[in-house]
Each structure stands twice: as C-alpha cells, then as structure tokens.
Design a protein around this motif. Structure first.
Motif, PDB file in Angstrom:
ATOM      1  N   VAL A 186      -0.804   4.262   0.398  1.00  0.00           N
ATOM      2  CA  VAL A 186      -1.687   5.318   0.835  1.00  0.00           C
ATOM      3  C   VAL A 186      -1.218   6.085   1.826  1.00  0.00           C
ATOM      4  CG1 VAL A 186      -2.382   3.763   2.950  1.00  0.00           C
ATOM      5  CG2 VAL A 186      -4.076   5.575   1.745  1.00  0.00           C
ATOM      6  N   SER A 187      -0.049   5.841   2.499  1.00  0.00           N
ATOM      7  CA  SER A 187       0.704   6.954   3.272  1.00  0.00           C
ATOM      8  C   SER A 187       2.012   7.372   2.660  1.00  0.00           C
ATOM      9  CB  SER A 187       1.039   6.067   4.644  1.00  0.00           C
ATOM     10  OG  SER A 187       0.002   5.840   5.405  1.00  0.00           O
ATOM     11  N   ASP A 188       2.220   7.321   1.480  1.00  0.00           N
ATOM     12  CA  ASP A 188       3.336   7.704   0.967  1.00  0.00           C
ATOM     13  C   ASP A 188       3.443   9.031   1.029  1.00  0.00           C
ATOM     14  OD1 ASP A 188       5.711   6.211  -0.854  1.00  0.00           O
ATOM     15  OD2 ASP A 188       5.286   8.237  -1.516  1.00  0.00           O
ATOM     16  N   SER A 220       0.736  -1.193   0.172  1.00  0.00           N
ATOM     17  CA  SER A 220       0.051  -0.066   0.139  1.00  0.00           C
ATOM     18  C   SER A 220       0.820   1.120   0.122  1.00  0.00           C
ATOM     19  CB  SER A 220      -0.843  -0.089   1.287  1.00  0.00           C
ATOM     20  OG  SER A 220      -1.547   1.021   1.193  1.00  0.00           O
ATOM     21  N   THR A 268     -13.598  -1.941  -5.561  1.00  0.00           N
ATOM     22  CA  THR A 268     -12.434  -1.149  -5.211  1.00  0.00           C
ATOM     23  C   THR A 268     -12.592   0.498  -5.464  1.00  0.00           C
ATOM     24  OG1 THR A 268     -11.011  -2.926  -5.312  1.00  0.00           O
ATOM     25  CG2 THR A 268      -9.971  -0.803  -5.335  1.00  0.00           C
ATOM     26  N   SER A 320      -0.269   2.552  10.847  1.00  0.00           N
ATOM     27  CA  SER A 320      -0.714   1.363   9.838  1.00  0.00           C
ATOM     28  C   SER A 320      -2.208   1.050   9.905  1.00  0.00           C
ATOM     29  CB  SER A 320       0.177   0.218   9.742  1.00  0.00           C
ATOM     30  OG  SER A 320       1.486   0.878   9.691  1.00  0.00           O
ATOM     31  N   ARG A 379       0.580   7.818  -4.098  1.00  0.00           N
ATOM     32  CA  ARG A 379      -0.758   7.900  -3.563  1.00  0.00           C
ATOM     33  C   ARG A 379      -2.048   7.746  -4.774  1.00  0.00           C
ATOM     34  NH1 ARG A 379      -1.439  11.392   1.711  1.00  0.00           N
ATOM     35  NH2 ARG A 379       0.509  10.668   2.966  1.00  0.00           N
ATOM     36  N   ASP A 415      -1.841   4.230  -5.997  1.00  0.00           N
ATOM     37  CA  ASP A 415      -2.503   3.328  -5.087  1.00  0.00           C
ATOM     38  C   ASP A 415      -4.017   3.411  -4.990  1.00  0.00           C
ATOM     39  OD1 ASP A 415      -1.707   1.733  -2.421  1.00  0.00           O
ATOM     40  OD2 ASP A 415      -3.500   3.170  -1.799  1.00  0.00           O
ATOM     41  N   ALA A 416      -4.468   4.694  -5.158  1.00  0.00           N
ATOM     42  CA  ALA A 416      -5.876   4.873  -5.230  1.00  0.00           C
ATOM     43  C   ALA A 416      -6.620   4.335  -6.459  1.00  0.00           C
ATOM     44  CB  ALA A 416      -6.395   6.331  -5.196  1.00  0.00           C
ATOM     45  N   ARG A 475     -12.870   3.341  -2.868  1.00  0.00           N
ATOM     46  CA  ARG A 475     -12.261   4.617  -2.969  1.00  0.00           C
ATOM     47  C   ARG A 475     -12.768   5.886  -3.433  1.00  0.00           C
ATOM     48  NH1 ARG A 475      -7.227   0.802  -5.149  1.00  0.00           N
ATOM     49  NH2 ARG A 475      -6.747  -0.125  -3.072  1.00  0.00           N
ATOM     50  N   SER A 504       3.629   7.089   9.993  1.00  0.00           N
ATOM     51  CA  SER A 504       2.227   7.124  10.010  1.00  0.00           C
ATOM     52  C   SER A 504       1.575   5.661  10.886  1.00  0.00           C
ATOM     53  CB  SER A 504       1.383   7.093   8.545  1.00  0.00           C
ATOM     54  OG  SER A 504       1.927   8.318   8.279  1.00  0.00           O
TER      55      SER A 504
END
Length: 156
Positions: free
Chosen positions: A8-10, A6, A60, A156, A16, A19-20, A64, A154
């Motif tokens: 999502v926190s990059d 993932s 998905t 997890s 990001r 990822d989405a 999202r 961040s």
C-alpha cells in the motif's frame, strides 16, 4: 503459510494496484460484476468458489472501495454488490487482460468468449498510447522511478 506483505505504501503504481486487487479470485469477481452479477449466489455459482473465500474477497473488495454493498433491489435482508466508480475504472485492466489471454492462451480457431460493444456489436479493443494519442509499445516506454533520496519512510 507466508504472510502477504502489504504494498500500500510502495512507490510503484502497479504494486499498489495489485495490493488493492488482492488475487485472481478478486479479479474474477470484478469480471463477473462487469457482466452484471450482483448477488453472492451468482458469484458463487459462476466461480465455483467456497463460501468463506467468496465472503472474504467480497469483504476486501468492498473495504478497498472497488465494490459497494447495497440493499437488494427485491428488498429483504439480502444485499447486492455493485461496482463503484473506482471499480468501474478497472474496465481497461480487464480488457487488457482479456486481449492478452486471447492472443497468447488460445489455439488457432479455438472458441472463446468475446467482448463487444452493446449497441453496435463491434469488438472492443484497447490500445496503449501517449498522452498526445500516439500508439506506443513496451520498447518505446520507460518507468521513471522515484530516486532513493526522495523516498520518505511512510508510517505503518
């Protein structure tokens, strides 16, 4: 099969965003949604994608916030998938991807679909510019990364 990590926190907006979106099937679903498709069967026919893969990608994209599932206009138990505001904001991404494909993946004179303005019939193009309107290319831009000292772990 290697499990997808993932992002999502990059700290990178591109990471990001990828990822989405998820994968190329998802972008093709978004493309078809921009073309007016809303029904599961329409997406499946257009893409030739297996039902289970399409179901997962639609689930998905909905989770999202890129698509929303709404009751079908014709009624009944069926649902339709519509782009949300977040999904419609992918329009410049799709235009940029299309323009890159037109420039680099077709031979001279090779036929391909065209993106035009609905009202005028004029070709749609996208340019990259600074916030004051000046055109800019990759040589004139640089990414300012978040310094390691400012990155916080961040949850997890």
């Amino acid at each position: 099969m290697v499990k997808r990590r993932s992002l999502v926190s990059d700290y990178c907006p591109s990471a990001r965003a990828l990822d989405a979106i998820g994968d190329w099937w998802s972008l093709l679903i978004v493309r078809d949604a921009f073309d007016g498709m809303t029904r599961f069967g329409e997406f499946q026919k257009s893409l030739g994608i297996a039902r289970n893969i399409l179901s997962e990608r639609l689930r998905t994209l909905t989770a999202r916030g890129i698509l929303e599932a709404v009751p079908a206009a014709a009624g009944g138990a069926r649902q339709e998938y519509r782009l949300t505001a977040k999904g419609r904001d992918l329009f410049p991404v799709m235009v940029a991807l299309r323009q890159w494909g037109e420039q680099h993946l077709f031979g001279p004179g090779e036929r391909h679909s065209s993106l035009i303005e609905r009202d005028s019939g004029r070709k749609v193009t996208l340019t990259v510019q600074t916030d004051d309107g000046r055109p800019i290319d990759a040589d004139g831009a640089v990414i300012l990364k978040v310094p390691e000292s400012e990155k916080q772990r961040s949850p997890s």
